[in-house]
Enzyme design. Sequence first.
Site, PDB file in Angstrom:
ATOM      1  N   LYS A  71     -34.287  -0.540   1.342  1.00 57.26           N
ATOM      2  CA  LYS A  71     -34.538   0.400   0.239  1.00 57.26           C
ATOM      3  C   LYS A  71     -34.584   1.800   0.815  1.00 57.26           C
ATOM      4  CE  LYS A  71     -35.762   1.293  -4.063  1.00 57.26           C
ATOM      5  NZ  LYS A  71     -34.653   2.274  -4.074  1.00 57.26           N
ATOM      6  N   LYS A  95     -42.856   2.436   5.532  1.00 54.75           N
ATOM      7  CA  LYS A  95     -43.435   2.876   4.253  1.00 54.75           C
ATOM      8  C   LYS A  95     -43.557   1.696   3.279  1.00 54.75           C
ATOM      9  CE  LYS A  95     -41.970   6.985   2.912  1.00 54.75           C
ATOM     10  NZ  LYS A  95     -41.331   8.125   2.217  1.00 54.75           N
ATOM     11  N   LYS A 107     -31.430   3.927   4.512  1.00 53.00           N
ATOM     12  CA  LYS A 107     -31.203   5.331   4.126  1.00 53.00           C
ATOM     13  C   LYS A 107     -29.710   5.589   4.198  1.00 53.00           C
ATOM     14  CE  LYS A 107     -33.903   8.823   3.011  1.00 53.00           C
ATOM     15  NZ  LYS A 107     -35.198   8.703   2.321  1.00 53.00           N
ATOM     16  N   ASP A 147     -32.205  11.248  -3.234  1.00 50.99           N
ATOM     17  CA  ASP A 147     -32.912  11.919  -2.130  1.00 50.99           C
ATOM     18  C   ASP A 147     -32.491  13.384  -2.189  1.00 50.99           C
ATOM     19  OD1 ASP A 147     -33.666  12.523   0.824  1.00 50.99           O
ATOM     20  OD2 ASP A 147     -34.298  10.467   0.558  1.00 50.99           O
ATOM     21  N   ASN A 222     -40.691  18.837  -6.826  1.00 45.50           N
ATOM     22  CA  ASN A 222     -41.158  17.649  -7.553  1.00 45.50           C
ATOM     23  C   ASN A 222     -42.497  17.136  -7.025  1.00 45.50           C
ATOM     24  OD1 ASN A 222     -41.179  14.435  -7.247  1.00 45.50           O
ATOM     25  ND2 ASN A 222     -40.458  14.997  -9.276  1.00 45.50           N
TER      26      ASN A 222
HETATM   27  P1  NAD Z   1     -37.875  19.611  -3.847  1.00 50.24           P
HETATM   28  O1  NAD Z   1     -36.522  19.955  -3.378  1.00 50.24           O
HETATM   29  O2  NAD Z   1     -38.112  19.262  -5.289  1.00 50.24           O
HETATM   30  O3  NAD Z   1     -38.915  20.791  -3.495  1.00 50.24           O
HETATM   31  C1  NAD Z   1     -38.988  21.369  -2.232  1.00 50.24           C
HETATM   32  C2  NAD Z   1     -39.908  22.574  -2.306  1.00 50.24           C
HETATM   33  O4  NAD Z   1     -40.088  23.093  -0.991  1.00 50.24           O
HETATM   34  C3  NAD Z   1     -39.372  23.728  -3.164  1.00 50.24           C
HETATM   35  O5  NAD Z   1     -40.421  24.292  -3.899  1.00 50.24           O
HETATM   36  C4  NAD Z   1     -38.900  24.733  -2.116  1.00 50.24           C
HETATM   37  O6  NAD Z   1     -38.963  26.080  -2.578  1.00 50.24           O
HETATM   38  C5  NAD Z   1     -39.923  24.500  -1.025  1.00 50.24           C
HETATM   39  N1  NAD Z   1     -39.500  24.992   0.286  1.00 50.24           N
HETATM   40  C6  NAD Z   1     -38.309  24.802   0.906  1.00 50.24           C
HETATM   41  N2  NAD Z   1     -38.319  25.458   2.092  1.00 50.24           N
HETATM   42  C7  NAD Z   1     -39.534  26.032   2.209  1.00 50.24           C
HETATM   43  C8  NAD Z   1     -40.164  26.840   3.187  1.00 50.24           C
HETATM   44  N3  NAD Z   1     -39.539  27.160   4.319  1.00 50.24           N
HETATM   45  N4  NAD Z   1     -41.417  27.290   2.969  1.00 50.24           N
HETATM   46  C9  NAD Z   1     -42.062  26.961   1.823  1.00 50.24           C
HETATM   47  N5  NAD Z   1     -41.529  26.203   0.868  1.00 50.24           N
HETATM   48  C10 NAD Z   1     -40.285  25.742   1.059  1.00 50.24           C
HETATM   49  O7  NAD Z   1     -38.344  18.405  -2.902  1.00 50.24           O
HETATM   50  P2  NAD Z   1     -39.386  17.252  -3.205  1.00 50.24           P
HETATM   51  O8  NAD Z   1     -38.698  16.117  -3.879  1.00 50.24           O
HETATM   52  O9  NAD Z   1     -40.613  17.834  -3.816  1.00 50.24           O
HETATM   53  O10 NAD Z   1     -39.704  16.733  -1.713  1.00 50.24           O
HETATM   54  C11 NAD Z   1     -40.562  17.458  -0.853  1.00 50.24           C
HETATM   55  C12 NAD Z   1     -40.821  16.624   0.407  1.00 50.24           C
HETATM   56  O11 NAD Z   1     -41.370  15.360   0.035  1.00 50.24           O
HETATM   57  C13 NAD Z   1     -39.580  16.305   1.256  1.00 50.24           C
HETATM   58  O12 NAD Z   1     -39.981  16.213   2.609  1.00 50.24           O
HETATM   59  C14 NAD Z   1     -39.177  14.915   0.779  1.00 50.24           C
HETATM   60  O13 NAD Z   1     -38.430  14.204   1.757  1.00 50.24           O
HETATM   61  C15 NAD Z   1     -40.568  14.305   0.579  1.00 50.24           C
HETATM   62  N6  NAD Z   1     -40.587  13.149  -0.323  1.00 50.24           N
HETATM   63  C16 NAD Z   1     -40.140  13.258  -1.605  1.00 50.24           C
HETATM   64  C17 NAD Z   1     -40.217  12.163  -2.444  1.00 50.24           C
HETATM   65  C18 NAD Z   1     -39.799  12.255  -3.886  1.00 50.24           C
HETATM   66  O14 NAD Z   1     -40.010  11.277  -4.622  1.00 50.24           O
HETATM   67  N7  NAD Z   1     -39.260  13.374  -4.349  1.00 50.24           N
HETATM   68  C19 NAD Z   1     -40.713  10.928  -1.966  1.00 50.24           C
HETATM   69  C20 NAD Z   1     -41.169  10.851  -0.653  1.00 50.24           C
HETATM   70  C21 NAD Z   1     -41.101  11.974   0.163  1.00 50.24           C
END
Ligand code: NAD
Length: 428
Positions: A71, A95, A107, A147, A222
């Site tokens: 997954k 995880k 992945k 992703d 998100n």
């Molecule tokens: P996203 O793309 O929706 O949001 C990313 C945020 O980070 C944005 O607000 C962006 O402006 C900010 N950002 C980017 N570069 C930055 C910087 N240098 N300084 C400050 N802010 C910065 O991404 P997301 O889905 O919220 O995911 C965020 C993290 O969580 C990632 O590491 C992702 O792998 C991890 N993650 C996400 C999920 C999911 O369900 N979306 C699940 C597990 C892990």
Amino acid sequence: MSKGTYNAYEIAQAQFDSVADKIGLDEATRELLRQPMREYHFSIPVKMDDGSVKVFRGYRIQHNDARGPAKGGIRFHPDETVDTIRALSMWMTWKCAVVDIPLGGGKGGIVCDPRILSEREQEQLCRGYVRQLSKNMGPFQDVPAPDVMTSAKHMLWMLDEYETIHGGRYPGFITGKPVGMGGSLGRTEATGFGVIYVLREALKKLDIDITKTTASIQGFGNVAQHAAKMYEQLGGKVIAISCWDNNDKKSYTFRNKGGLNINALLGITDSFGTINKEKAQELGCEILPGEAWIEQDVDILIPAALENQINDENVHKISSQVKVIAEAANGPTTPEADKVLDERKIFVLPDFLTNAGGVTCSYFEQVQCNMNYYWEKDEVLQKLDTKMTAAFNAVYDLSVSNDLKMRDAAYVISIKRVAEAVKNRGWI
Ligand code: NAD
């Protein structure tokens, strides 16, 4: 997506090796688990809108599927590397195991920049990706999800191609689909809410009243948005949020020492998680440099943007008031910084436990699809809370009884579960 000397795969293997030593894992299991079981590397030719043909590189990596189908998400990124995908597939195995869902780790990725591709070109890429892997992915083999820079619409194109090839309806093939087309209610909130369910339990153990705490968050996408909402709902006060501004090509921190109004900020944030500076000032926010999020006098830090953000250059800037770091992003803390946090006795909630809400809800989506029966949102979120709370408690209890850091305790649980599955299947 590896930067400079930072190689996510080397870090993932080093973390694994150190826990494998601690638990005395036998050589064969160690060799099996410290690298992916299967890798697919392939080319996807796409007829571009201008009539030319461009060839893209695609990857799917299945780290381990002893506990269930692999997954993990599919990323679109111009700097994607095989090593990053290897590391992320490995972290997916741990995880899924730490929250005890019957799935393995995988992945995938395509080296491309969707920001400069038309919708039609992106659709061709998605369909080409599935054509290459149609025999190697499926509801009972390997289940992809969105992703970085992929979304529900990409998942639906991929599903449609898979169903066309296999001649049937297989909604359990892929998760992160739109609600109404096999998606689960609550999936959008799941990762951010899950982060706060885990944080809530940690604060109880540390005897800290969440309503008296303050937090600073990196990112407002998100994960961060839903984490901030749930944290505020439980009575916490977010005083700083930093995000990336693509016009200025730098990040800013938005601060209000009296507490940010999350709903108001959501109203002035675009779909990429960028807060509008002018409107934020009207709301009474101070605008500080992007790095300022880490230096705030708060009780809780929530890195929710990128990997490698708490490192040896900035870890010393963390205020003495900080008691907990909830890793919402994947790999936000480097091993060097982790050591410093440990010495300072800051309680770190490790990424693959803390942000497991997303994959847990993806699993619920797959279950609903396979039953062709969809749950109400409250039911999804209740089940999510139960899973995340149980996972936190198991990791916490082991960390106390064996005097381990939370990260090591989480690894011990995951590696032991996967090693047991491998052994019981007779692979080793
Ligand atoms: P996203 O793309 O929706 O949001 C990313 C945020 O980070 C944005 O607000 C962006 O402006 C900010 N950002 C980017 N570069 C930055 C910087 N240098 N300084 C400050 N802010 C910065 O991404 P997301 O889905 O919220 O995911 C965020 C993290 O969580 C990632 O590491 C992702 O792998 C991890 N993650 C996400 C999920 C999911 O369900 N979306 C699940 C597990 C892990």
